[in-house]
Design a protein around this motif. Structure first.
Motif, PDB file in Angstrom:
ATOM      1  N   GLY A   1       0.767  -1.233   0.000  1.00  0.00           N
ATOM      2  CA  GLY A   1       0.000   0.000   0.000  1.00  0.00           C
ATOM      3  C   GLY A   1       0.798   1.284   0.000  1.00  0.00           C
ATOM      4  N   SER A   2       0.235   2.351  -0.508  1.00  0.00           N
ATOM      5  CA  SER A   2       0.934   3.631  -0.614  1.00  0.00           C
ATOM      6  C   SER A   2       0.630   4.508   0.592  1.00  0.00           C
ATOM      7  CB  SER A   2       0.484   4.330  -1.896  1.00  0.00           C
ATOM      8  OG  SER A   2       1.108   5.565  -2.030  1.00  0.00           O
ATOM      9  N   SER A   3       1.693   4.968   1.253  1.00  0.00           N
ATOM     10  CA  SER A   3       1.502   5.765   2.459  1.00  0.00           C
ATOM     11  C   SER A   3       2.741   6.581   2.754  1.00  0.00           C
ATOM     12  CB  SER A   3       1.189   4.852   3.651  1.00  0.00           C
ATOM     13  OG  SER A   3       1.221   5.569   4.851  1.00  0.00           O
ATOM     14  N   ALA A   4       2.540   7.710   3.435  1.00  0.00           N
ATOM     15  CA  ALA A   4       3.681   8.537   3.825  1.00  0.00           C
ATOM     16  C   ALA A   4       4.261   8.101   5.159  1.00  0.00           C
ATOM     17  CB  ALA A   4       3.238  10.002   3.932  1.00  0.00           C
ATOM     18  N   GLN A   5       3.626   7.161   5.864  1.00  0.00           N
ATOM     19  CA  GLN A   5       4.096   6.772   7.185  1.00  0.00           C
ATOM     20  C   GLN A   5       5.508   6.200   7.176  1.00  0.00           C
ATOM     21  OE1 GLN A   5       1.195   4.663   9.680  1.00  0.00           O
ATOM     22  NE2 GLN A   5      -0.333   5.150   8.133  1.00  0.00           N
ATOM     23  N   PRO A   6       5.821   5.203   6.311  1.00  0.00           N
ATOM     24  CA  PRO A   6       7.189   4.695   6.325  1.00  0.00           C
ATOM     25  C   PRO A   6       8.192   5.731   5.868  1.00  0.00           C
ATOM     26  CG  PRO A   6       5.967   3.763   4.472  1.00  0.00           C
ATOM     27  CD  PRO A   6       4.971   4.476   5.347  1.00  0.00           C
ATOM     28  N   THR A   7       7.765   6.665   5.008  1.00  0.00           N
ATOM     29  CA  THR A   7       8.662   7.735   4.597  1.00  0.00           C
ATOM     30  C   THR A   7       9.079   8.550   5.808  1.00  0.00           C
ATOM     31  OG1 THR A   7       7.589   7.895   2.448  1.00  0.00           O
ATOM     32  CG2 THR A   7       8.853   9.807   3.170  1.00  0.00           C
ATOM     33  N   TYR A   8       8.098   8.901   6.650  1.00  0.00           N
ATOM     34  CA  TYR A   8       8.400   9.705   7.833  1.00  0.00           C
ATOM     35  C   TYR A   8       9.299   8.946   8.800  1.00  0.00           C
ATOM     36  CZ  TYR A   8       7.863  12.228  12.171  1.00  0.00           C
ATOM     37  OH  TYR A   8       8.134  12.896  13.334  1.00  0.00           O
ATOM     38  N   ARG A   9       8.955   7.654   9.049  1.00  0.00           N
ATOM     39  CA  ARG A   9       9.742   6.878  10.000  1.00  0.00           C
ATOM     40  C   ARG A   9      11.169   6.691   9.521  1.00  0.00           C
ATOM     41  NH1 ARG A   9       5.109   2.300  11.495  1.00  0.00           N
ATOM     42  NH2 ARG A   9       3.580   3.799  12.297  1.00  0.00           N
ATOM     43  N   GLY A  10      11.341   6.427   8.218  1.00  0.00           N
ATOM     44  CA  GLY A  10      12.678   6.275   7.676  1.00  0.00           C
ATOM     45  C   GLY A  10      13.447   7.579   7.708  1.00  0.00           C
ATOM     46  N   MET A  11      12.746   8.672   7.452  1.00  0.00           N
ATOM     47  CA  MET A  11      13.379   9.985   7.433  1.00  0.00           C
ATOM     48  C   MET A  11      13.905  10.366   8.808  1.00  0.00           C
ATOM     49  SD  MET A  11      12.165  13.151   8.626  1.00  0.00           S
ATOM     50  CE  MET A  11      10.415  13.016   8.369  1.00  0.00           C
ATOM     51  N   VAL A  12      13.192   9.976   9.877  1.00  0.00           N
ATOM     52  CA  VAL A  12      13.642  10.277  11.225  1.00  0.00           C
ATOM     53  C   VAL A  12      15.007   9.662  11.467  1.00  0.00           C
ATOM     54  CG1 VAL A  12      13.224   9.787  13.655  1.00  0.00           C
ATOM     55  CG2 VAL A  12      11.342  10.557  12.221  1.00  0.00           C
ATOM     56  N   VAL A  13      15.173   8.403  11.085  1.00  0.00           N
ATOM     57  CA  VAL A  13      16.443   7.711  11.290  1.00  0.00           C
ATOM     58  C   VAL A  13      17.495   8.211  10.314  1.00  0.00           C
ATOM     59  CG1 VAL A  13      17.581   5.455  11.306  1.00  0.00           C
ATOM     60  CG2 VAL A  13      15.229   5.672  12.127  1.00  0.00           C
ATOM     61  N   TYR A  14      17.121   8.282   9.033  1.00  0.00           N
ATOM     62  CA  TYR A  14      18.086   8.615   7.983  1.00  0.00           C
ATOM     63  C   TYR A  14      18.598  10.048   8.080  1.00  0.00           C
ATOM     64  CZ  TYR A  14      19.715   9.890   3.302  1.00  0.00           C
ATOM     65  OH  TYR A  14      20.436  10.375   2.259  1.00  0.00           O
ATOM     66  N   SER A  15      17.685  11.010   8.068  1.00  0.00           N
ATOM     67  CA  SER A  15      18.099  12.410   8.066  1.00  0.00           C
ATOM     68  C   SER A  15      18.808  12.796   9.359  1.00  0.00           C
ATOM     69  CB  SER A  15      16.889  13.320   7.840  1.00  0.00           C
ATOM     70  OG  SER A  15      16.383  13.153   6.544  1.00  0.00           O
ATOM     71  N   GLY A  16      18.245  12.365  10.478  1.00  0.00           N
ATOM     72  CA  GLY A  16      18.898  12.663  11.752  1.00  0.00           C
ATOM     73  C   GLY A  16      20.264  12.013  11.842  1.00  0.00           C
ATOM     74  N   GLY A  17      20.339  10.756  11.403  1.00  0.00           N
ATOM     75  CA  GLY A  17      21.599  10.020  11.473  1.00  0.00           C
ATOM     76  C   GLY A  17      22.675  10.579  10.575  1.00  0.00           C
ATOM     77  N   ARG A  18      22.315  10.910   9.343  1.00  0.00           N
ATOM     78  CA  ARG A  18      23.337  11.385   8.398  1.00  0.00           C
ATOM     79  C   ARG A  18      23.874  12.755   8.801  1.00  0.00           C
ATOM     80  NH1 ARG A  18      21.695  14.657   3.331  1.00  0.00           N
ATOM     81  NH2 ARG A  18      19.911  15.834   4.099  1.00  0.00           N
ATOM     82  N   MET A  19      22.997  13.647   9.267  1.00  0.00           N
ATOM     83  CA  MET A  19      23.448  14.981   9.649  1.00  0.00           C
ATOM     84  C   MET A  19      24.334  14.922  10.889  1.00  0.00           C
ATOM     85  SD  MET A  19      22.249  16.835   7.301  1.00  0.00           S
ATOM     86  CE  MET A  19      22.769  18.393   8.001  1.00  0.00           C
ATOM     87  N   LEU A  20      23.930  14.125  11.858  1.00  0.00           N
ATOM     88  CA  LEU A  20      24.724  13.995  13.081  1.00  0.00           C
ATOM     89  C   LEU A  20      26.069  13.355  12.778  1.00  0.00           C
ATOM     90  CD1 LEU A  20      24.755  14.379  16.139  1.00  0.00           C
ATOM     91  CD2 LEU A  20      23.746  12.103  16.364  1.00  0.00           C
TER      92      LEU A  20
END
Length: 293
Positions: free
Chosen positions: A58-77
């Motif tokens: 199914g199509s949803s923005a939920q996994p995008t948000y959850r992945g973004m929390v880990v990915y964006s926060g992790g890469r910047m830090l």
């Protein structure tokens, strides 16, 4: 010349968790703005694929948000930690291009590896709209069900299916994004009258979005196809043996430019994402009293 460095040293050092949270907030704004373009990009990249497949969910923005929390926060830090503590700046406060390139690739790879399971669910769920148009039954009922289904079919290994092209793509994208933004921004501050403000951030983000899209699109195509292929009970792909195999099959079957399918929506997404993220990130840091990136 010395003003920017002096301002950096005057501001107190903030906890890593604070910087992680700020980057997540900025990425959340950028994701909300660009998610429709990300969906378009993914579906374009699946066009013309030479083998029968579908493991879409199914199509949803939920996994995008959850992945973004880990990915964006992790890469910047990770990048900031590498820049300030591991690789280190020069005596004059500059950060050499080769160090920025290494830092960008490592930071992107680490962040994306940690977020790979959510990215797998995101890609597969984005294909559910296409399944619906083809009159096919939905395969899962939501994000949680998608994770459970993938785990039950392939175990832990299944959750990290396609992590190699995933990480390769992230390394290239961040070589374009983090490295370009950091390098262009500080080049402008050191060699032009431009000050550390929204104009400087906008110019640097425009450059970073273009370079990131150019470098990341081929790896993104390979990543999307590998992650969306059907798998056996052991989590192994049935269509491609590896990212190199997928690359070869795509070029042989559809030509070199198949690797740039979805480039326009990729760039159209990365350009506003990059600008939104960096402008928001820099303004949040300024508002919180954290030193400029």
């Amino acid at each position: 010349m010395g003003t920017f460095q002096d301002e950096q040293t005057k501001l107190p050092k903030w906890p890593r968790l604070t910087k992680f949270t700020l980057s997540v907030c900025a990425a959340s704004v950028a994701e909300l703005v660009t998610f429709p373009l990300d969906l378009t990009k993914t579906r374009l990249q699946m066009q013309g694929e030479a083998a029968a497949r579908r493991s879409g969910v199914g199509s949803s923005a939920q996994p995008t948000y959850r992945g973004m929390v880990v990915y964006s926060g992790g890469r910047m830090l990770a990048y900031e930690q590498l820049r300030e503590s591991v690789l280190g700046r020069n005596a004059d406060g500059s950060f050499p291009l080769w160090k920025a390139a290494v830092g960008g690739m490592v930071a992107g790879a680490v962040g994306q590896f940690l977020a790979s399971p959510t990215d797998l669910v995101k890609v597969q769920m984005q294909m559910e709209g296409r399944r619906a148009l083809e009159g096919k039954e939905p395969r899962v009922r939501g994000v949680s069900h998608a994770f459970i289904k993938i785990f039950s079919e392939g175990g832990i290994r299944g959750l990290w299916a396609g992590w190699v092209p995933n990480v390769q793509r992230a390394a290239l994208v961040n070589l374009g994004d983090l490295t370009t933004y950091d390098t262009v921004k500080h080049f402008l501050l050191r060699n032009t009258p431009v000050e550390d403000n929204s104009i400087c951030h906008s110019l640097a983000s425009i450059c970073s979005g273009l370079v990131a899209a150019t470098m990341g699109t081929p790896a993104d195509v390979v990543k999307t196809r590998i992650m969306n292929q059907p798998r056996d009970l052991h989590g192994r792909g049935l269509l491609y043996k590896s990212s190199i195999d997928c690359l070869i099959q795509s070029v042989k079957g559809e030509g070199f430019w198949s690797l740039y399918k979805g480039f326009l929506p990729t760039w159209m997404r990365m350009a506003p994402w990059s600008m939104t993220f960096w402008l928001t990130f820099e303004q949040i840091r300024k508002a919180m009293g954290v030193s400029s990136f």
